[in-house]
Design a protein around this motif. Structure first.
Motif, short mmCIF file in Angstrom:
data_model
loop_
_atom_site.label_atom_id
_atom_site.label_comp_id
_atom_site.label_asym_id
_atom_site.label_seq_id
_atom_site.Cartn_x
_atom_site.Cartn_y
_atom_site.Cartn_z
N MET A 203 0.87 -0.91 0.31
CA MET A 203 0.23 0.02 -0.33
C MET A 203 1.32 1.12 -0.22
SD MET A 203 -3.64 -0.59 2.99
CE MET A 203 -4.13 0.71 2.21
N GLY A 204 0.38 2.24 -0.44
CA GLY A 204 1.01 3.84 -0.73
C GLY A 204 0.55 4.88 -1.06
N PRO A 205 0.76 5.92 -1.12
CA PRO A 205 -0.38 7.00 -1.84
C PRO A 205 0.26 6.86 -3.29
CG PRO A 205 0.89 7.64 -0.20
CD PRO A 205 1.67 6.64 -0.09
N SER A 206 -1.22 7.20 -4.54
CA SER A 206 -0.31 7.47 -5.93
C SER A 206 0.69 7.59 -6.25
CB SER A 206 -1.74 7.56 -6.43
OG SER A 206 -2.26 7.12 -6.46
N GLY A 207 1.65 7.34 -6.97
CA GLY A 207 3.12 7.99 -7.14
C GLY A 207 4.26 7.73 -6.50
N VAL A 208 3.95 6.51 -5.62
CA VAL A 208 4.83 6.53 -4.95
C VAL A 208 5.96 5.77 -5.75
CG1 VAL A 208 3.90 7.08 -2.86
CG2 VAL A 208 3.91 4.43 -3.08
N GLY A 209 5.64 5.23 -6.23
CA GLY A 209 6.22 3.91 -7.51
C GLY A 209 6.39 2.65 -7.05
N LYS A 210 4.55 2.61 -6.85
CA LYS A 210 4.48 0.95 -6.47
C LYS A 210 4.00 0.26 -8.24
CE LYS A 210 0.00 1.48 -5.11
NZ LYS A 210 0.42 3.45 -4.83
N THR A 211 3.65 0.84 -8.86
CA THR A 211 4.45 0.27 -10.06
C THR A 211 5.12 0.03 -10.65
OG1 THR A 211 1.17 0.47 -10.79
CG2 THR A 211 3.04 0.68 -12.52
N THR A 212 6.12 0.84 -10.78
CA THR A 212 7.30 0.92 -10.95
C THR A 212 7.83 -0.60 -10.18
OG1 THR A 212 7.58 2.95 -11.37
CG2 THR A 212 10.21 1.26 -10.67
N LEU A 213 7.77 -0.57 -8.94
CA LEU A 213 8.32 -1.66 -8.07
C LEU A 213 7.64 -3.35 -8.75
CD1 LEU A 213 8.25 -2.38 -4.28
CD2 LEU A 213 7.28 -4.24 -5.80
N THR B 77 -2.62 -2.24 -4.07
CA THR B 77 -4.18 -1.75 -3.75
C THR B 77 -3.74 -0.85 -2.70
OG1 THR B 77 -6.21 -1.71 -2.60
CG2 THR B 77 -4.79 -3.30 -0.98
N HIS B 78 -5.50 0.15 -2.80
CA HIS B 78 -5.57 1.69 -1.64
C HIS B 78 -6.17 1.04 -0.84
CE1 HIS B 78 -3.05 4.71 -4.38
NE2 HIS B 78 -3.37 3.74 -5.65
N ASN B 79 -6.82 0.67 -0.77
CA ASN B 79 -8.12 -0.14 -0.60
C ASN B 79 -7.89 -0.58 1.02
OD1 ASN B 79 -10.72 -1.04 0.32
ND2 ASN B 79 -11.66 -1.13 -1.43
N LEU B 80 -7.69 0.19 2.39
CA LEU B 80 -7.82 -0.77 4.10
C LEU B 80 -8.59 -1.65 3.65
CD1 LEU B 80 -7.66 2.99 5.51
CD2 LEU B 80 -5.86 1.60 5.34
N GLU B 81 -9.95 -1.62 3.57
CA GLU B 81 -11.00 -2.91 3.82
C GLU B 81 -10.02 -4.26 3.28
OE1 GLU B 81 -15.36 -4.25 3.45
OE2 GLU B 81 -15.11 -2.68 3.13
#
Length: 324
Positions: free
Chosen positions: A48-58, A214-218
């Protein structure tokens, strides 16, 4: 009777994934900096993490689409980016993936194939027998409520159905490693429930290793065995979701806990450049033979010198100077 999952080679079954000291620079910006992440074998790790922090790059580093500038991507104990072409192909055969990003899953499906054909084609490429492909594909389409769309082309589907098709294609192989990027984007609650059930079904069938963003806490609480939080190109927290998200109930809570309290801030370009191996050399293997130009000249000079010495010795001893 449920179908048996595809049985990959034993060495590829539920691999552990480890990203070690990963640094990535894109367009003169430090996207990832000395990032470390462990994805345990046979478990669900949610990122998880805010948009633009590099998740898709990872994610692209893991699925083989982008080589990091520094660090190592270990998959099943093998350094993916330091492997031969054949080894990479073997790793990819044990990988199912759905990519998110700006193209909204279009890269995960073939536009010229129908919904059903997208799934059966994937199974054919894996060598699944003819009589199994249709049943396996239809099982995934039923899970994701796409049976009525089976004869349609992807471009004619609404966005939520395109997302479910991309997910179905990622799940149909029962791969030992499955990577799902932005899994909840574009789905309403009804279709999110179907997606969640399909992921749980995959886990029950195969015991595979799952990496999910994901961005979804649930959703994270529902499926994660391990939860990793990414901010400013680094993992700032990881562990069981009930511990990492203790006291976090809303997006605002999440931001206060992680994003706004990351006083280190975004990595500086100069620090990332110092950490990165900007020009990773091609690994030298037994079948490779690299020749440096200066070495050629040294070898030629040595041959000429030996020939001159041979002639001098022959002349000095009164023998013939002809070497043959």
């Amino acid at each position: 009777m449920p179908l048996e999952p595809i049985r990959p080679r034993p060495g590829l079954l539920a691999p552990e994934v480890e990203l070690d000291n990963i640094t990535t620079i894109l367009d003169d910006s430090a996207v990832l900096h000395r990032l470390r992440l462990l994805v345990p074998a046979g478990m669900v790790t949610v990122l998880m993490g805010p948009s633009g922090v590099g998740k898709t790059t990872l994610i692209k580093h893991v699925v083989g689409l982008l080589e990091p500038d520094g660090g190592t991507v270990w998959i099943g104990g093998r350094d993916y980016w330091d492997s031969s072409k054949e080894e990479r192909q073997e790793i990819r055969r044990g990988l199912g993936a759905m990519l998110g990003g700006h193209n909204l899953f279009s890269t995960s499906v073939f536009s010229s194939l129908t919904v059903l054909e997208n799934l059966t084609y994937s199974l054919e490429a894996l060598g699944v027998p003819d009589d199994e492909r249709h049943d396996r594909a239809m099982a995934r389409l039923r899970e994701l409520r796409l049976v009525e769309e089976s004869d349609r082309l992807p471009d004619t589907l609404p966005a939520h159905a395109s997302k479910r098709l991309a997910l179905a294609r990622a799940l149909v192989a029962d791969a030992p490693l499955t990577v799902l990027d932005e899994i909840d984007v574009g789905l309403d609650r009804e279709h999110s429930t179907a997606m969640l059930d399909a992921v749980r079904s995959l886990r029950a069938r195969t015991g595979c290793t799952l990496l999910v963003t994901t961005h979804n806490l649930e959703l994270a609480r529902s499926i994660a065995d391990n939860l990793a939080i990414m901010v400013n190109g680094r993992i700032v927290a990881s562990g069981p979701p009930e511990e990492v998200l203790d006291g976090v109930e809303t997006t605002e809570d999440f931001d206060r806990r992680f994003e706004f309290s990351d006083f280190v801030g975004p990595p500086r370009l100069e620090d990332a450049e110092a950490a990165a191996e900007r020009r990773r050399p091609t690994p030298k293997r037994a079948y490779q033979f690299a020749v440096e130009p200066q070495m050629v000249w040294i070898a030629v000079a040595a041959v000429v010198l030996l020939a001159a010495l041979f002639i001098a010795v022959k002349l000095f001893s009164g023998g013939s100077a002809a070497p043959f």
